[in-house]
Design an enzyme around this catalytic site. Structure first.
Site, short mmCIF file in Angstrom:
data_model
loop_
_atom_site.label_atom_id
_atom_site.label_comp_id
_atom_site.label_asym_id
_atom_site.label_seq_id
_atom_site.Cartn_x
_atom_site.Cartn_y
_atom_site.Cartn_z
N GLY A 1 1.21 1.29 9.60
CA GLY A 1 2.30 2.14 9.11
C GLY A 1 1.71 3.41 8.51
N SER A 2 2.44 3.99 7.59
CA SER A 2 2.05 5.30 7.06
C SER A 2 0.93 5.19 6.02
CB SER A 2 3.27 5.97 6.43
OG SER A 2 3.72 5.19 5.35
N THR A 3 0.23 6.29 5.82
CA THR A 3 -0.85 6.32 4.84
C THR A 3 -0.33 6.10 3.40
OG1 THR A 3 -2.20 7.66 6.30
CG2 THR A 3 -2.79 7.72 3.97
N VAL B 1 2.18 4.28 2.32
CA VAL B 1 2.45 2.85 2.12
C VAL B 1 1.13 2.06 2.15
CG1 VAL B 1 3.62 0.80 3.04
CG2 VAL B 1 4.83 2.98 2.96
N GLY B 2 0.20 2.47 2.99
CA GLY B 2 -1.13 1.82 3.02
C GLY B 2 -1.79 1.87 1.64
N GLU C 1 -4.06 0.16 9.52
CA GLU C 1 -3.93 1.12 10.63
C GLU C 1 -2.88 2.13 10.18
OE1 GLU C 1 -5.73 1.15 13.26
OE2 GLU C 1 -6.37 -0.89 13.74
N CYS D 1 1.08 6.75 17.00
CA CYS D 1 0.10 7.09 15.96
C CYS D 1 -1.07 7.87 16.55
CB CYS D 1 -0.39 5.83 15.28
SG CYS D 1 -0.92 4.58 16.43
P1 NAD Z 1 6.04 2.96 7.07
O1 NAD Z 1 4.73 2.97 6.36
O2 NAD Z 1 7.19 3.62 6.43
O3 NAD Z 1 6.50 1.44 7.33
C1 NAD Z 1 5.67 0.52 7.99
C2 NAD Z 1 6.04 -0.88 7.53
O4 NAD Z 1 5.72 -1.02 6.16
C3 NAD Z 1 7.51 -1.24 7.67
O5 NAD Z 1 7.63 -2.57 8.11
C4 NAD Z 1 8.02 -1.10 6.24
O6 NAD Z 1 9.15 -1.90 5.97
C5 NAD Z 1 6.82 -1.60 5.45
N1 NAD Z 1 6.75 -1.17 4.06
C6 NAD Z 1 7.32 -0.08 3.49
N2 NAD Z 1 7.03 -0.05 2.16
C7 NAD Z 1 6.26 -1.13 1.90
C8 NAD Z 1 5.62 -1.62 0.73
N3 NAD Z 1 5.72 -1.02 -0.44
N4 NAD Z 1 4.88 -2.74 0.84
C9 NAD Z 1 4.73 -3.37 2.02
N5 NAD Z 1 5.31 -2.95 3.16
C10 NAD Z 1 6.07 -1.84 3.10
O7 NAD Z 1 5.74 3.52 8.53
P2 NAD Z 1 6.77 3.75 9.73
O8 NAD Z 1 7.59 4.94 9.40
O9 NAD Z 1 7.45 2.47 10.10
O10 NAD Z 1 5.76 4.10 10.94
C11 NAD Z 1 5.25 5.37 11.17
C12 NAD Z 1 3.86 5.52 10.59
O11 NAD Z 1 3.02 4.46 11.09
C13 NAD Z 1 3.19 6.79 11.01
O12 NAD Z 1 2.49 7.35 9.92
C14 NAD Z 1 2.19 6.34 12.08
O13 NAD Z 1 1.09 7.19 12.28
C15 NAD Z 1 1.79 5.01 11.56
N6 NAD Z 1 1.23 4.19 12.64
C16 NAD Z 1 -0.12 3.95 12.66
C17 NAD Z 1 -0.67 3.21 13.70
C18 NAD Z 1 -2.15 2.94 13.78
O14 NAD Z 1 -2.54 2.11 14.59
N7 NAD Z 1 -2.98 3.57 12.96
C19 NAD Z 1 0.17 2.72 14.71
C20 NAD Z 1 1.53 2.99 14.65
C21 NAD Z 1 2.07 3.72 13.59
#
Ligand code: NAD
Length: 470
Positions: free
Chosen positions: A222-224, A226-227, A244, A278
């Site tokens: 997911g996003s940086t 949230v990571g 990731e 991504c």
């Molecule tokens: P996001 O970070 O908003 O959400 C990803 C997941 O995290 C969702 O399931 C969400 O419900 C969950 N989440 C949100 N807040 C949380 C928390 N506090 N604790 C635990 N989980 C939580 O990302 P998104 O908008 O769904 O996806 C887009 C992003 O993902 C982009 O930045 C993209 O680059 C990245 N991405 C990275 C890769 C990679 O392999 N590096 C692959 C696909 C997407």
């Protein structure tokens, strides 16, 4: 074999909290998704903890057999899964989209099953004997995003199961049905409690998953931002993490390319999944001597690629999955236009339309410091930056805090390799961008995350290293 209707009926909740799901292309109501809470998550984690004991006690061949049966089940329901994915995520059935993604789920389930288990002899001489084993960690918590919801969930699930862990998956809110259906299909053949899914908000259910002392590893995509929250949340239990995260991939085109020959690969490198990828090309640096030809060749290709409702077979680009993402792309392209950058194609969305369609957009003669270049726009808009000095292009490519993928385009392999070696990224492709292989480790440099998925590295990532010495 499931049909689309039977698949949907099997996952439609009959009680509890729910959320209506709308097709991002047509606005049509397609179904009702479950929304669970932290209490449901905790009960599910307990189930996964209990199931892990007997799952880990199976032989490796038995677990591999189950993974192949799960892959068979996905294959048998592939068309129904692809239709659901297309209606919920928006991506077309055709092209490198919904059917392609479901096919990828099959491949990425079979490959970890077929990869030889890493057991390594570390020392075997007069100084002693030591070998490395990779033991199950316990329960793996998996959190996936909405852009490639089925495939990314599988990347997290399959290696974890192979290595003797059970899994609790938390899908993205806006692509819940796709992941719940995929897991329901796999659970037609897997033992009870081994593979679990808890749909719910990231801020509550996702957060609780990352804080649970019963979760031994988090696989997060997911996003940086949230990571970073997950790093903090997992600190108390020293929970292992594979992260990731976001990217903003640069591509550098050297002066010796044949613009027409590379245009098609450049296009798909940037616009696969309508740019919601991504590791897609997000910033293209082109040498001044070929700039106009590359822009023209790319525009020629881009103008002909059909975008529309995903279930119509001729379309290979779809809408943005959600309105929030449409608004991000719209804001960044408007900022680029206001700065005087040149719109070569697109940039004129119909904001009153029902579907989240943002047209394929190419922006030329843009300032390298423009927001459209510096921010991850995650949609179908590509800024094309002119450069004259390769050192300056490399400096700009490396200037951001993220470093997921990158690419170099040249007809001279030696020159391309020289530039590639200077780029800060988890992967640098030569004359293509974004292709993945289930045996080639994938992951990010810098703030694009840490840890690697796929191949032997990916199996090690969901195991506890254990040295036996003496
Ligand atoms: P996001 O970070 O908003 O959400 C990803 C997941 O995290 C969702 O399931 C969400 O419900 C969950 N989440 C949100 N807040 C949380 C928390 N506090 N604790 C635990 N989980 C939580 O990302 P998104 O908008 O769904 O996806 C887009 C992003 O993902 C982009 O930045 C993209 O680059 C990245 N991405 C990275 C890769 C990679 O392999 N590096 C692959 C696909 C997407």
């Amino acid at each position: 074999m499931n049909t689309y209707e039977s698949l949907l009926a099997a996952i439609t909740p009959t009680s509890g909290e729910t959320r209506e799901v709308f097709d991002p292309a047509t606005g049509e109501l397609i179904g009702t998704a479950p929304v669970q809470d932290v209490a449901a998550l905790e009960a599910t984690i307990d189930k996964a903890v209990a199931a892990q004991v007997s799952w880990a006690a199976l032989s490796d061949d038995e677990r591999r057999g189950y993974l192949h049966k799960a892959a068979d089940a996905i294959e048998a329901s592939a068309e129904a899964l692809a239709e659901l994915l297309s209606r919920e995520q928006g991506k077309p059935l055709n092209g490198p989209n919904a059917r392609f993604e479901v096919g990828g789920c099959v491949v990425w389930t079979r490959t970890p099953a077929d990869t030889p288990l890493p057991v390594e002899v570390l020392v075997d001489d007069d100084s002693g004997y030591a070998e490395m084993h990779y033991r199950p960690l316990g329960v793996v918590g998996a959190i996936s995003p909405w852009n490639w919801p089925m495939m990314i969930s599988i990347w997290q699930i399959a290696p974890a199961l192979r290595m003797g862990n059970t899994v609790v998956m938390k899908p993205a809110e806006t692509t819940t049905l796709s992941v719940v259906a995929l897991i329901a299909v796999m659970n037609q053949v897997l033992p009870e409690g081994v593979l679990n899914v808890v749909p719910g908000p990231g801020s509550t259910v996702g957060d609780a998953l990352t804080r649970s002392p019963k979760i031994n590893k988090i696989m997060f995509t997911g996003s940086t931002p949230v990571g970073k929250r997950i790093i903090e949340a997992s600190a108390n239990n020293v929970t292992r993490l594979t992260l990731e995260l976001g990217g903003n991939d640069a591509g550098i085109v050297l002066p010796d390319v044949d613009p027409k020959a590379i245009a098609e690969d450049l296009f798909w490198g940037a616009f696969i999944n309508t740019g919601q990828t991504c590791a897609a090309l997000k910033r293209l640096y082109v040498h001044d001597s070929v700039y106009d030809e590359v822009v023209a060749a790319l525009a020629d290709v881009a103008a002909k690629v059909p975008m529309g409702v995903g279930l119509e077979e001729q379309n290979v680009l779809g809408p943005l999955q959600n309105r929030a993402q449409f608004d991000v792309v719209d804001r960044l392209v408007e900022a680029a236009k206001a700065s005087g950058a040149r719109v070569v194609l697109g940039g004129d969305p119909d904001r009153t339309a029902v579907g989240n369609f943002y047209p394929t957009t190419l922006i030329a003669d843009i300032d390298p410091q423009n927001e459209l270049v510096l921010e991850e726009q995650f949609g179908p808009a590509l800024p094309i930056i002119r450069y004259t000095d390769i050192d300056e292009a490399v400096r700009q490519a490396n200037a951001l805090e993220v470093g997921l993928g990158s690419s170099v385009w040249s007809s001279d392999r030696a020159k391309a390799l020289e530039v590639a070696a200077r780029l800060q990224a988890g992967t640098t492709w030569i004359n293509s961008h974004g292709g993945l292989h289930p045996m080639i480790p994938f992951g990010g440099a810098k703030q694009s995350g840490y840890g690697r998925e796929f191949g032997v590295e990916g199996l090690k990532a969901v195991a506890e290293p254990h040295v036996i010495s003496g």
